[in-house]
Design an enzyme around this catalytic site. Structure first.
Site, PDB file in Angstrom:
ATOM      1  N   GLY A  37       3.613  -6.913   9.929  1.00  0.00           N
ATOM      2  CA  GLY A  37       2.185  -6.683  10.113  1.00  0.00           C
ATOM      3  C   GLY A  37       1.874  -5.293  10.615  1.00  0.00           C
ATOM      4  O   GLY A  37       2.709  -4.400  10.554  1.00  0.00           O
ATOM      5  N   HIS A  43       3.500   0.130   3.763  1.00  0.00           N
ATOM      6  CA  HIS A  43       3.537  -1.263   3.304  1.00  0.00           C
ATOM      7  C   HIS A  43       2.766  -1.393   1.986  1.00  0.00           C
ATOM      8  O   HIS A  43       3.191  -2.092   1.072  1.00  0.00           O
ATOM      9  CB  HIS A  43       2.888  -2.194   4.334  1.00  0.00           C
ATOM     10  CG  HIS A  43       3.560  -2.225   5.675  1.00  0.00           C
ATOM     11  ND1 HIS A  43       2.991  -1.696   6.799  1.00  0.00           N
ATOM     12  CD2 HIS A  43       4.763  -2.737   6.068  1.00  0.00           C
ATOM     13  CE1 HIS A  43       3.784  -1.897   7.838  1.00  0.00           C
ATOM     14  NE2 HIS A  43       4.879  -2.507   7.422  1.00  0.00           N
ATOM     15  N   LYS A 155      12.516   4.154   4.546  1.00  0.00           N
ATOM     16  CA  LYS A 155      12.354   4.532   5.953  1.00  0.00           C
ATOM     17  C   LYS A 155      13.402   3.816   6.813  1.00  0.00           C
ATOM     18  O   LYS A 155      13.905   4.364   7.786  1.00  0.00           O
ATOM     19  CB  LYS A 155      10.929   4.171   6.366  1.00  0.00           C
ATOM     20  CG  LYS A 155      10.689   3.905   7.812  1.00  0.00           C
ATOM     21  CD  LYS A 155      10.165   5.125   8.479  1.00  0.00           C
ATOM     22  CE  LYS A 155       9.735   4.930   9.902  1.00  0.00           C
ATOM     23  NZ  LYS A 155      10.401   3.897  10.658  1.00  0.00           N
ATOM     24  N   LEU A 189       5.172   7.144   7.936  1.00  0.00           N
ATOM     25  CA  LEU A 189       4.247   6.137   8.457  1.00  0.00           C
ATOM     26  C   LEU A 189       5.052   4.998   9.073  1.00  0.00           C
ATOM     27  O   LEU A 189       6.099   4.610   8.550  1.00  0.00           O
ATOM     28  CB  LEU A 189       3.356   5.607   7.336  1.00  0.00           C
ATOM     29  CG  LEU A 189       2.462   6.642   6.675  1.00  0.00           C
ATOM     30  CD1 LEU A 189       1.585   5.980   5.624  1.00  0.00           C
ATOM     31  CD2 LEU A 189       1.595   7.358   7.695  1.00  0.00           C
ATOM     32  N   ARG A 192       4.830   1.553  14.567  1.00  0.00           N
ATOM     33  CA  ARG A 192       5.063   2.010  15.942  1.00  0.00           C
ATOM     34  C   ARG A 192       4.323   3.316  16.264  1.00  0.00           C
ATOM     35  O   ARG A 192       4.139   3.630  17.438  1.00  0.00           O
ATOM     36  CB  ARG A 192       6.558   2.217  16.192  1.00  0.00           C
ATOM     37  CG  ARG A 192       7.326   0.927  16.343  1.00  0.00           C
ATOM     38  CD  ARG A 192       8.796   1.216  16.511  1.00  0.00           C
ATOM     39  NE  ARG A 192       9.609   0.036  16.352  1.00  0.00           N
ATOM     40  CZ  ARG A 192       9.884  -0.824  17.330  1.00  0.00           C
ATOM     41  NH1 ARG A 192       9.435  -0.593  18.533  1.00  0.00           N
ATOM     42  NH2 ARG A 192      10.618  -1.884  17.098  1.00  0.00           N
TER      43      ARG A 192
HETATM   44  P1  AMP Z   1       8.011  -3.474   9.100  1.00  0.00           P
HETATM   45  O1  AMP Z   1       6.654  -4.094   9.045  1.00  0.00           O
HETATM   46  O2  AMP Z   1       8.100  -2.272   9.964  1.00  0.00           O
HETATM   47  O3  AMP Z   1       9.107  -4.483   9.342  1.00  0.00           O
HETATM   48  O4  AMP Z   1       8.292  -2.914   7.632  1.00  0.00           O
HETATM   49  C1  AMP Z   1       8.199  -3.733   6.507  1.00  0.00           C
HETATM   50  C2  AMP Z   1       8.723  -2.980   5.326  1.00  0.00           C
HETATM   51  O5  AMP Z   1       7.959  -1.797   5.127  1.00  0.00           O
HETATM   52  C3  AMP Z   1      10.188  -2.544   5.491  1.00  0.00           C
HETATM   53  O6  AMP Z   1      10.867  -2.741   4.272  1.00  0.00           O
HETATM   54  C4  AMP Z   1      10.052  -1.071   5.816  1.00  0.00           C
HETATM   55  O7  AMP Z   1      11.174  -0.307   5.440  1.00  0.00           O
HETATM   56  C5  AMP Z   1       8.840  -0.696   4.986  1.00  0.00           C
HETATM   57  N1  AMP Z   1       8.218   0.530   5.492  1.00  0.00           N
HETATM   58  C6  AMP Z   1       7.855   0.802   6.764  1.00  0.00           C
HETATM   59  N2  AMP Z   1       7.364   2.056   6.856  1.00  0.00           N
HETATM   60  C7  AMP Z   1       7.436   2.596   5.609  1.00  0.00           C
HETATM   61  C8  AMP Z   1       7.086   3.859   5.050  1.00  0.00           C
HETATM   62  N3  AMP Z   1       6.575   4.844   5.782  1.00  0.00           N
HETATM   63  N4  AMP Z   1       7.313   4.058   3.725  1.00  0.00           N
HETATM   64  C9  AMP Z   1       7.831   3.069   2.963  1.00  0.00           C
HETATM   65  N5  AMP Z   1       8.176   1.854   3.434  1.00  0.00           N
HETATM   66  C10 AMP Z   1       7.985   1.615   4.739  1.00  0.00           C
END
Ligand code: AMP
Length: 281
Positions: A37, A43, A155, A189, A192
């Site tokens: 989220g 995302h 990322k 992006l 956090r």
């Molecule tokens: P998270 O919500 O942080 O667990 O991320 C969910 C998915 O989004 C994971 O596969 C991350 O690697 C991807 N993600 C997070 N930040 C980025 C970004 N800046 N560019 C591409 N994918 C991202």
């Protein structure tokens, strides 16, 4: 008829496994984008690729307690469900799965997951139990959803590397890597980033640009990689008062430290104030 059409076009919000089964049991080409989220354009990029490659797309929002090795970090993780749902509606996502912790972990039969010693590098070395938690939850999601493809971001390259190996060995699901999305100041992006103030964001942009330059230098002069990386580590720590957990070059094939030829990445994890950030170049 018109109302039926509207209903069919609507995004389905699912909270219970029983409803998930009913909703997706006939889907054969489902793309899955797992998230915690606080959605951003990174995302969104994953979701857009899934929509292009798959017939239907399911996005999960689940802040997985098992992958946090620090209770405070779990508690402070940014959450913004109302805004997330607006974004997902705008993107015309087919299914959104928002399970409770009990729903996901009620099956106690699934075996314990462990990571090979040789894979305990970078974040796996510094965040004990983190990737075991990630693999555990994704294994559960894949059993429940049986997606054709899971879309993950570059990322979190080490996450992609471990998940691909683990999931493709056990399931028919494929794991697909999507490029890192950066803002105009080159910062990757991340949910956090919402925990950072303006001064920290400015510092993060300068740090990111320095690391992008460092990667270019190393690429041109691989035999000097260690010396270049070590002096950059000292310089960045002094300049920005950050605590660097690791700054390392590793090849992208097995994340080993031999980068004498073939593709490699510069990986970094550091604390800016109290916020732990990671990136790779
Ligand atoms: P998270 O919500 O942080 O667990 O991320 C969910 C998915 O989004 C994971 O596969 C991350 O690697 C991807 N993600 C997070 N930040 C980025 C970004 N800046 N560019 C591409 N994918 C991202």
């Amino acid at each position: 008829m018109f109302y039926l059409l509207i209903l069919l076009l609507q995004m389905k919000l699912i909270k219970e496994i029983i409803d998930l089964n009913k909703a997706i049991n006939k889907e054969t080409r489902l793309g899955f984008v797992p998230t915690m989220g606080s959605l951003h354009k990174g995302h969104e990029a994953l979701i857009k690729i899934s929509k292009k490659k798959c017939k239907k797309t399911l996005v999960s929002i689940f802040v997985n307690p098992k992958q946090f090795n620090n209770k405070e970090d779990y508690k402070n993780y940014p959450r913004n469900l109302n805004n997330d749902l607006k974004i997902l509606k705008r993107l015309k996502v087919d299914y959104v799965f928002i399970p409770t912790i009990d729903q996901i972990y009620k099956n106690k039969k699934l075996t314990k997951i462990s990571i090979k010693k040789s894979d305990k590098v970078l974040c796996a070395n510094f965040r004990k139990g983190h990737f075991e938690g990630v693999l555990n939850v994704l294994n559960r999601f894949v059993i429940l959803i049986a997606p054709k493809i899971i879309f993950l971001g570059e990322k979190d390259y080490q996450q992609f590397f471990l998940v691909k190996k683990f999931i493709e060995k056990r399931h028919k699901t494929k794991v697909y890597l999507c490029k890192t999305i950066r803002s105009s100041n080159r910062i990757a992006l991340s949910s956090r980033n919402r925990l950072l103030n303006k001064t920290n964001i400015q510092a993060l942009s300068l740090i990111t640009n320095k690391l992008l330059d460092l990667k270019k230098k190393i690429y041109k002069n691989r035999s000097e990689s260690e010396a270049l990386t070590n002096s950059a580590k000292i310089e960045l720590t002094k300049l920005f008062n950050i605590k660097i957990e690791y700054l390392e070059n590793r090849n992208t094939i097995d994340l080993g430290s031999n980068i004498s030829n073939g593709p490699f990445k510069l990986f970094v994890a550091f604390y800016l104030g109290k916020v732990r950030l990671i990136d790779n170049f």
